[in-house]
Scaffold this active site. Structure first.
Site, PDB file in Angstrom:
ATOM      1  CG  ASP A   1       8.607 -10.122  -1.509  1.00  0.00           C
ATOM      2  OD1 ASP A   1       8.526  -8.954  -1.071  1.00  0.00           O
ATOM      3  OD2 ASP A   1       7.633 -10.773  -1.935  1.00  0.00           O
ATOM      4  CB  ILE A   2       6.159 -14.734  -0.015  1.00  0.00           C
ATOM      5  CG1 ILE A   2       5.672 -16.167   0.000  1.00  0.00           C
ATOM      6  CG2 ILE A   2       5.012 -13.770  -0.286  1.00  0.00           C
ATOM      7  CD1 ILE A   2       4.748 -16.465   1.165  1.00  0.00           C
TER       8      ILE A   2
ATOM      9  CG  ASN B   1       6.220   0.193  -1.627  1.00  0.00           C
ATOM     10  OD1 ASN B   1       6.683   1.017  -2.407  1.00  0.00           O
ATOM     11  ND2 ASN B   1       6.147  -1.105  -1.913  1.00  0.00           N
TER      12      ASN B   1
ATOM     13  N   GLY C   1       1.484   1.509  -2.139  1.00  0.00           N
ATOM     14  CA  GLY C   1       1.684   0.084  -2.352  1.00  0.00           C
ATOM     15  C   GLY C   1       2.065  -0.703  -1.119  1.00  0.00           C
ATOM     16  CD  GLN C   2       3.569   0.214   4.850  1.00  0.00           C
ATOM     17  OE1 GLN C   2       3.387   1.438   4.821  1.00  0.00           O
ATOM     18  NE2 GLN C   2       4.106  -0.407   5.883  1.00  0.00           N
ATOM     19  CB  SER C   3       0.418  -5.091   0.945  1.00  0.00           C
ATOM     20  OG  SER C   3       1.654  -5.760   0.787  1.00  0.00           O
TER      21      SER C   3
ATOM     22  CG  HIS D   1       8.459  -4.136   4.248  1.00  0.00           C
ATOM     23  ND1 HIS D   1       7.262  -3.822   4.882  1.00  0.00           N
ATOM     24  CD2 HIS D   1       8.185  -4.145   2.926  1.00  0.00           C
ATOM     25  CE1 HIS D   1       6.315  -3.658   3.963  1.00  0.00           C
ATOM     26  NE2 HIS D   1       6.854  -3.835   2.768  1.00  0.00           N
ATOM     27  CG  LEU D   2      14.718  -0.589   3.906  1.00  0.00           C
ATOM     28  CD1 LEU D   2      14.305  -0.740   5.357  1.00  0.00           C
ATOM     29  CD2 LEU D   2      16.200  -0.269   3.805  1.00  0.00           C
TER      30      LEU D   2
HETATM   31  P1  DGP Z   1       4.737  -3.951   0.488  1.00  0.00           P
HETATM   32  O1  DGP Z   1       3.734  -4.126  -0.613  1.00  0.00           O
HETATM   33  O2  DGP Z   1       5.769  -2.866   0.229  1.00  0.00           O
HETATM   34  O3  DGP Z   1       4.063  -3.824   1.837  1.00  0.00           O
HETATM   35  O4  DGP Z   1       5.553  -5.312   0.489  1.00  0.00           O
HETATM   36  C1  DGP Z   1       5.187  -6.437   1.226  1.00  0.00           C
HETATM   37  C2  DGP Z   1       5.931  -7.603   0.640  1.00  0.00           C
HETATM   38  O5  DGP Z   1       5.893  -8.662   1.580  1.00  0.00           O
HETATM   39  C3  DGP Z   1       5.329  -8.159  -0.645  1.00  0.00           C
HETATM   40  O6  DGP Z   1       6.271  -7.998  -1.699  1.00  0.00           O
HETATM   41  C4  DGP Z   1       5.065  -9.613  -0.375  1.00  0.00           C
HETATM   42  C5  DGP Z   1       5.824  -9.879   0.903  1.00  0.00           C
HETATM   43  N1  DGP Z   1       5.203 -10.801   1.823  1.00  0.00           N
HETATM   44  C6  DGP Z   1       3.948 -10.735   2.300  1.00  0.00           C
HETATM   45  N2  DGP Z   1       3.715 -11.744   3.154  1.00  0.00           N
HETATM   46  C7  DGP Z   1       4.872 -12.445   3.221  1.00  0.00           C
HETATM   47  C8  DGP Z   1       5.262 -13.609   3.953  1.00  0.00           C
HETATM   48  O7  DGP Z   1       4.535 -14.208   4.730  1.00  0.00           O
HETATM   49  N3  DGP Z   1       6.532 -14.042   3.743  1.00  0.00           N
HETATM   50  C9  DGP Z   1       7.399 -13.411   2.901  1.00  0.00           C
HETATM   51  N4  DGP Z   1       8.612 -13.933   2.772  1.00  0.00           N
HETATM   52  N5  DGP Z   1       7.062 -12.307   2.211  1.00  0.00           N
HETATM   53  C10 DGP Z   1       5.820 -11.846   2.377  1.00  0.00           C
END
Ligand code: DGP
Length: 116
Positions: free
Chosen positions: A32-33, A89, A95-97, A102-103
């Site tokens: 995760d970023i 989420n 909280g889904q963004s 994704h898990l």
């Molecule tokens: P959620 O909030 O459950 O939809 O989680 C989305 C996650 O995705 C959040 O923790 C940050 C991550 N994320 C968003 N954009 C990127 C990206 O471009 N690369 C990576 N590695 N993670 C990302």
């Protein structure tokens, strides 16, 4: 089928760089970023699906596979002793963004319950 403007579809095809830690024919896992713990990985299906809500009966095998990949990733990251949390989420209110299923696989620190 890849969805236009979906960042995780772009990760799958390599258009957006990610720290990929596992791949197979159906799933990809990457860090995760914006990590919320020492280990924070995301496991996604290669095939686009907006959220868990979009899964149908024919996706049951895929959903099970994603869970098994999550466990495999967690163990490969050294979390078998300490434990880990898998989170999905679903919907902005939860909280889904990113709207590609994704898990989250989170661990490496004490995790409180209930989550916020
Ligand atoms: P959620 O909030 O459950 O939809 O989680 C989305 C996650 O995705 C959040 O923790 C940050 C991550 N994320 C968003 N954009 C990127 C990206 O471009 N690369 C990576 N590695 N993670 C990302």
């Amino acid at each position: 089928m890849a969805e236009q403007n979906c960042i995780f579809c772009q990760v799958v095809v390599g258009e957006i760089a990610a720290d990929v830690i596992y791949t197979d024919e159906r799933a990809v896992a990457f860090r995760d970023i914006n990590p919320q713990a020492p280990v924070h990985a995301l496991v996604i299906p290669r095939e686009h699906m907006d959220s868990l809500d979009d899964a149908s009966g024919r996706d049951e095998g895929l959903l099970g596979h994603l869970l098994r990949v999550a466990a495999r990733v967690a163990n490969a990251e050294g979390l078998s002793e300490s434990g880990y949390r898998t989170v999905i989420n679903t919907g902005a209110g939860a909280g889904q963004s990113v709207f590609h299923l994704h898990l989250h696989v989170i661990g490496g620190r004490p995790l409180n319950w209930p989550p916020g």
